[in-house]
Motif scaffolding. Structure first.
Motif, short mmCIF file in Angstrom:
data_model
loop_
_atom_site.label_atom_id
_atom_site.label_comp_id
_atom_site.label_asym_id
_atom_site.label_seq_id
_atom_site.Cartn_x
_atom_site.Cartn_y
_atom_site.Cartn_z
N LYS A 388 3.66 -30.27 -40.37
CA LYS A 388 4.35 -30.35 -41.51
C LYS A 388 5.09 -31.56 -41.65
CE LYS A 388 5.59 -25.44 -41.89
NZ LYS A 388 6.82 -24.52 -42.02
N LYS A 389 5.66 -31.89 -42.80
CA LYS A 389 6.48 -33.21 -43.09
C LYS A 389 7.33 -33.41 -42.25
CE LYS A 389 4.26 -34.40 -47.32
NZ LYS A 389 4.12 -35.76 -47.85
N PRO A 390 7.79 -34.73 -41.84
CA PRO A 390 7.32 -36.04 -42.59
C PRO A 390 6.08 -36.39 -42.29
CG PRO A 390 8.84 -36.38 -40.48
CD PRO A 390 8.76 -34.91 -40.71
N ASP A 391 5.63 -37.41 -42.96
CA ASP A 391 4.29 -37.65 -42.88
C ASP A 391 3.55 -37.96 -41.37
OD1 ASP A 391 4.15 -37.36 -45.57
OD2 ASP A 391 4.24 -39.65 -46.03
N PRO A 392 4.24 -38.77 -40.53
CA PRO A 392 3.68 -38.84 -39.29
C PRO A 392 3.19 -37.75 -38.63
CG PRO A 392 5.55 -40.40 -39.56
CD PRO A 392 5.62 -39.44 -40.73
N ALA A 393 3.82 -36.46 -39.03
CA ALA A 393 3.48 -35.31 -38.34
C ALA A 393 2.03 -34.61 -38.79
CB ALA A 393 4.67 -34.24 -38.39
N LEU A 394 1.81 -35.19 -40.11
CA LEU A 394 0.58 -34.86 -40.68
C LEU A 394 -0.71 -35.38 -40.20
CD1 LEU A 394 1.92 -34.91 -44.38
CD2 LEU A 394 2.10 -32.86 -42.80
N ARG A 395 -0.31 -36.45 -39.58
CA ARG A 395 -1.49 -37.59 -38.99
C ARG A 395 -1.31 -37.53 -37.57
NH1 ARG A 395 1.23 -41.44 -43.71
NH2 ARG A 395 0.56 -39.99 -45.44
N GLU A 396 -0.96 -36.70 -36.75
CA GLU A 396 -0.63 -36.71 -35.27
C GLU A 396 -2.00 -37.07 -34.70
OE1 GLU A 396 -0.18 -32.70 -33.22
OE2 GLU A 396 1.65 -33.23 -34.06
N PRO A 397 -2.11 -37.30 -33.10
CA PRO A 397 -3.52 -37.48 -32.71
C PRO A 397 -4.16 -36.24 -32.66
CG PRO A 397 -1.55 -38.59 -31.25
CD PRO A 397 -0.89 -37.64 -32.61
N MET A 398 -5.44 -36.60 -32.92
CA MET A 398 -6.50 -35.62 -32.65
C MET A 398 -6.78 -35.11 -31.23
SD MET A 398 -9.18 -34.04 -34.08
CE MET A 398 -10.89 -33.20 -33.93
N ARG A 399 -6.63 -33.73 -30.75
CA ARG A 399 -6.55 -33.26 -29.56
C ARG A 399 -7.97 -33.16 -28.93
NH1 ARG A 399 -2.23 -30.41 -27.27
NH2 ARG A 399 -2.67 -30.52 -24.68
N TRP A 400 -8.39 -33.64 -28.01
CA TRP A 400 -9.99 -33.71 -27.91
C TRP A 400 -10.10 -32.86 -26.41
CZ3 TRP A 400 -13.72 -35.08 -30.72
CH2 TRP A 400 -13.35 -35.90 -31.63
N ASP A 401 -8.79 -33.12 -25.68
CA ASP A 401 -9.07 -32.25 -24.31
C ASP A 401 -7.72 -31.43 -24.17
OD1 ASP A 401 -11.06 -33.61 -22.35
OD2 ASP A 401 -10.33 -35.03 -23.76
N ARG A 402 -7.85 -30.49 -23.12
CA ARG A 402 -6.51 -29.57 -22.94
C ARG A 402 -5.42 -30.55 -22.60
NH1 ARG A 402 -10.83 -26.02 -21.19
NH2 ARG A 402 -10.98 -24.07 -22.19
N ALA A 427 -11.09 -27.00 -25.41
CA ALA A 427 -10.92 -25.20 -25.27
C ALA A 427 -11.81 -24.85 -26.58
CB ALA A 427 -9.53 -24.93 -25.59
N GLU A 428 -11.86 -25.09 -27.62
CA GLU A 428 -12.45 -24.41 -28.70
C GLU A 428 -14.02 -24.47 -28.64
OE1 GLU A 428 -11.12 -24.38 -32.61
OE2 GLU A 428 -8.93 -24.61 -31.99
N GLN A 429 -14.63 -25.51 -27.96
CA GLN A 429 -16.14 -25.43 -27.73
C GLN A 429 -16.34 -24.47 -26.62
OE1 GLN A 429 -16.69 -29.88 -26.78
NE2 GLN A 429 -17.60 -30.19 -28.74
N ALA A 430 -15.63 -24.12 -25.70
CA ALA A 430 -15.90 -23.42 -24.79
C ALA A 430 -15.56 -21.88 -25.25
CB ALA A 430 -14.94 -23.63 -23.52
N ASP A 431 -14.86 -21.42 -26.37
CA ASP A 431 -14.70 -20.43 -26.83
C ASP A 431 -15.73 -20.08 -28.04
OD1 ASP A 431 -13.82 -17.95 -28.17
OD2 ASP A 431 -11.78 -18.57 -28.43
N PRO A 432 -16.85 -19.20 -27.98
CA PRO A 432 -17.60 -18.95 -29.11
C PRO A 432 -17.27 -18.15 -30.30
CG PRO A 432 -18.24 -17.42 -27.27
CD PRO A 432 -16.86 -18.42 -26.79
N HIS A 433 -15.95 -17.69 -30.15
CA HIS A 433 -15.23 -17.29 -31.26
C HIS A 433 -14.24 -18.07 -31.93
CE1 HIS A 433 -17.41 -13.76 -30.31
NE2 HIS A 433 -17.02 -13.51 -28.97
N SER A 434 -14.11 -19.25 -31.61
CA SER A 434 -12.96 -20.18 -32.20
C SER A 434 -13.29 -20.81 -33.51
CB SER A 434 -13.08 -21.76 -31.30
OG SER A 434 -14.21 -22.30 -31.22
N LEU A 435 -12.31 -21.16 -33.95
CA LEU A 435 -12.18 -21.73 -35.35
C LEU A 435 -13.23 -23.05 -35.57
CD1 LEU A 435 -11.11 -21.52 -38.25
CD2 LEU A 435 -9.18 -23.33 -37.48
N LEU A 436 -13.19 -23.62 -34.30
CA LEU A 436 -14.16 -24.96 -34.38
C LEU A 436 -15.74 -24.36 -34.65
CD1 LEU A 436 -15.30 -27.69 -33.91
CD2 LEU A 436 -15.00 -27.35 -31.39
N HIS A 437 -16.03 -23.12 -33.86
CA HIS A 437 -17.28 -22.69 -34.00
C HIS A 437 -17.56 -22.02 -35.34
CE1 HIS A 437 -19.33 -23.22 -30.36
NE2 HIS A 437 -18.10 -23.08 -29.44
#
Length: 531
Positions: A388-402, A427-437
C-alpha cells in the motif's frame, strides 16, 4: 506522466536527419528448460520490473541490469514474452522518473554493455525488452535544464516559462502546482512549468529541437537492443492544465507528436513496440492513441476487474468489454490493441486492493490472462505480494528466497513484514498449489491456445451475475471462457441462440468442471476454457 506553440515543421525535419470431452484437471505448468522458448508460442504477456528491487549481483543492496539477466530463466519459465524495465537512466531519485541523461544507464544499475547483454540474452529466450521513456519532462538536475536557466541559452526554449500574464497559482492537469520558481537572478525571477513536481520541469514540444532530441534518444536505445518503449505520461505532452483536459486541440497536438515519434523510431526499427500511459477513465478516451501507438494501458478495465473479483459479481463486465473493444477496433483495426493489467508501480498492489483474499486474487488473474491484447503483470504480483502507499512500499524488493539475507536479495528498502518467507519464489516454486504456479498455468494457456492469445472478443450471455463469460475467436478456432467469481458452484446453459456448440472442457484451473445436457457446471472460484 506533460504543451504549447505550433511546431516549426521545416526546422523539425531538418533536425530529424490460444480433446477430450472432459479434460483432466489442469496441473501446474512445469518450469521450461532454458532455451526452450522456440518450442512454445509466445504468450504475449509482459512483466514490469523495477530494476532497483529485482536482483542484486554485486552486493550493494540495489538491483541491477545483470540481475535482470540472471533471472531471465525464471521469466521464461513463468511464460512471459516481454519485460518492461522501469526507468534505467541516470536520475537523482530512487524511482528514476526524472532523467538527467537519456542516452546513458544509471551507474547503480550498470552500463550500456550490461544492457546490450541483457537484451541479447532476453532475445535468445524469445523475450522482448522495452524500457520506460520518461518523455514529458526531465530532471531539474538535467544539464539541459541547468543551461535553460540562462534566458540567453538556446536551451531556454526547451522548457516553458511564465510571462507577466501567467497565473502562477494555476493548478496543473495532474492536480499539483503547475508553476515553480527557478530562483532569482539579478533583476529577474523565472517560473517554469512542471505539472508533476518542481523536480520535473516539462519539456516544450513546440520546440523542434526538443522533438528531434527525444526521437534521437529513442533511436539510440533501439540501436542498443531495446524493442520499444513504455511512454510515461503520454497524454500530458500537451495536456498541462485543467482546461486542456478533454480539449480536442490538446488531443490533436498530442497525437501529432506521437505520430512524429513513431515515424522517427520506425526509421531505425519498423517493428518498434510503443505502449502509452494514458490515464483516462473510458475506452473511448483511450482509443485515439491507438493510431500512433501499439497499445495503451487500460486503466478503467483494471478497476472493473478488481471490483468484479472483490464483489464476486460480473457487474456487466462482458457487455462493457464489448463496447470498449468496439471503440478500439474503430481506430486500431480488427486486432484488439490493448494492454490490460491489474496494478502497477503507482497503485496499491492487487492483493492489497483485494484485502489479502487469495481466491479473489486468483479470480482477478484468471480474468486478466484470458482477455485480448497483451496483458501486463507487475513484478511480485504472481507471488501475491502486498503493498500500500506510500509509493516506495509499492516497489519493495522482489522476494526470491525465504530468507531476506540470501544472495541477490535487494535491501535498499525494508520489506513489508506481511510479505513473509511464504511469499517468495523459493517457497512458491516448492508448492504446486501456489499462486506462482497458478499464474504460470494461466500464462502458458495463452501459448497453448491460440484463440486466447490472438482471438477477438464477444461477451457470452451469462446465466448468473456470479459468472463472467466470453468467446475468443481467432478465425480458426472459437473457445468459451467462463469464470465462476463466487464461492458457490454455478451452472450455465450452453444453448444460447446463434452461439457455437461448446462440448469439451479444454482447460480448467481446478477439478470438477463438467458439461451435462448442454449445461456447464463450474466449481467455486474456478475458470474454464471450453471448445
Amino acid at each position: 506522466m506533460i504543451r504549447r506553440r505550433a511546431a516549426a515543421s521545416a526546422l523539425f525535419s531538418a533536425l530529424l536527419a490460444l480433446g477430450c470431452a472432459f479434460a483432466a484437471p489442469a496441473q501446474p505448468a512445469s518450469p521450461a528448460a532454458p532455451g526452450n522458448s522456440a518450442a512454445r508460442a509466445p504468450s504475449g504477456v509482459w512483466y514490469e520490473i523495477f530494476v532497483r528491487s529485482w536482483y542484486d549481483t554485486n552486493g550493494d543492496g540495489i538491483g541491477d541490469l545483470d540481475g535482470v539477466t540472471a533471472k531471465l530463466d525464471y521469466l521464461q519459465s513463468l511464460g512471459v514474452s516481454g519485460i518492461w524495465l522501469m526507468p534505467i537512466n541516470p536520475s537523482p531519485s530512487y524511482h528514476g522518473y526524472d532523467v538527467t541523461d537519456y542516452e546513458a544507464v544509471n551507474p547503480q544499475y550498470g552500463t550500456l554493455a550490461d544492457f546490450r547483454r541483457l537484451a541479447a540474452e532476453a532475445h535468445k529466450r524469445g523475450i522482448r525488452v522495452i524500457i520506460d521513456m520518461v518523455i514529458n519532462h526531465t530532471s531539474n538536475q538535467s544539464p539541459w535544464f541547468k543551461a535553460a536557466l540562462d534566458p540567453n541559452s538556446p536551451y531556454h526554449d526547451w522548457y516553458s516559462w511564465a510571462d507577466k500574464y501567467t497565473d502562477l497559482e494555476s493548478a496543473s492537469a495532474a492536480g499539483s502546482q503547475a508553476w515553480h520558481a527557478a530562483g532569482k537572478q539579478p533583476g529577474l525571477e523565472q517560473h517554469y512549468l512542471g505539472i508533476f513536481a518542481a523536480e520535473m520541469p516539462d519539456l516544450n514540444y513546440d520546440n523542434p529541437a526538443v522533438r528531434a532530441a527525444m526521437i534521437k534518444a529513442g533511436q539510440f536505445w533501439l540501436k542498443q537492443g531495446a524493442d520499444g518503449f513504455r511512454l510515461d505520461a503520454a497524454r500530458h505532452i500537451y495536456e498541462n492544465f485543467p482546461w486542456d483536459v478533454d480539449d480536442p486541440v490538446a488531443l490533436a497536438k498530442n497525437l501529432d507528436w506521437w505520430n512524429a515519434y513513431r515515424r522517427g523510431l520506425d526509421a531505425v526499427n519498423p517493428h518498434t513496440y510503443l505502449v502509452g500511459e494514458v490515464t483516462q477513465p473510458t475506452a473511448t478516451d483511450l482509443a485515439p492513441y491507438l493510431k500512433p501507438l501499439d497499445a495503451v494501458f487500460n486503466f478503467p478495465l483494471a478497476v472493473q476487474l478488481i471490483d468484479a473479483a472483490k464483489s464476486e459479481r460480473n457487474q456487466g463486465l462482458g457487455p462493457t468489454l464489448d463496447r470498449s473493444y468496439a471503440a478500439y477496433e474503430a481506430v486500431g483495426g480488427k486486432v484488439i490493441k490493448d494492454a490490460p493489467f491489474l496494478s502497477n508501480h503507482d497503485q496499491e498492489r492487487v492483493m492489497s486492493q483485494l484485502d489479502g483474499n487469495p481466491r479473489h486474487m486468483r479470480t482477478a488473474a484468471a480474468m486478466l490472462l484470458t482477455l485480448p491484447g497483451e496483458p501486463y503483470v507487475y513484478y511480485g504480483e504472481e507471488l501475491g505480494t502486498l503493498g500500500k502507499k506510500p509509493d516506495p512500499a509499492l516497489r519493495e524488493p522482489m522476494r526470491w528466497d525465504r530468507s531476506t539475507k540470501a544472495r541477490g536479495e535487494t535491501t535498499w528498502e525494508a520489506g513489508n513484514p506481511a510479505n513473509g518467507a511464504a511469499v517468495s519464489v523459493e517457497a512458491e516454486q516448492a508448492d504446486p498449489h501456489s499462486l506462482l504456479h497458478y499464474y504460470t498455468q494461466l500464462i502458458h494457456w495463452r501459448s497453448e491456445v491460440p484463440a486466447l492469445r490472438n482471438g477477438g472478443f464477444r461477451a457470452y450471455p451469462e446465466a448468473s451475475d456470479h459468472l463472467a463469460a466470453w468467446e475468443r475467436t481467432d478465425g480458426r478456432d472459437t473457445v468459451l471462457v467462463v469464470h465462476n467469481l463466487s464461492g458457490q458452484p454455478q451452472t450455465m446453459a450452453l444453448d444460447a441462440p446463434g452461439e457455437p456448440h461448446f462440448s469439451h472442457v479444454l482447460k480448467q484451473t481446478g477439478p470438477g468442471a463438467a458439461i451435462h445436457d448442454n449445461t456447464l457446471s463450474v466449481p467455486a472460484y474456478t475458470s474454464v476454457v471450453l471448445q
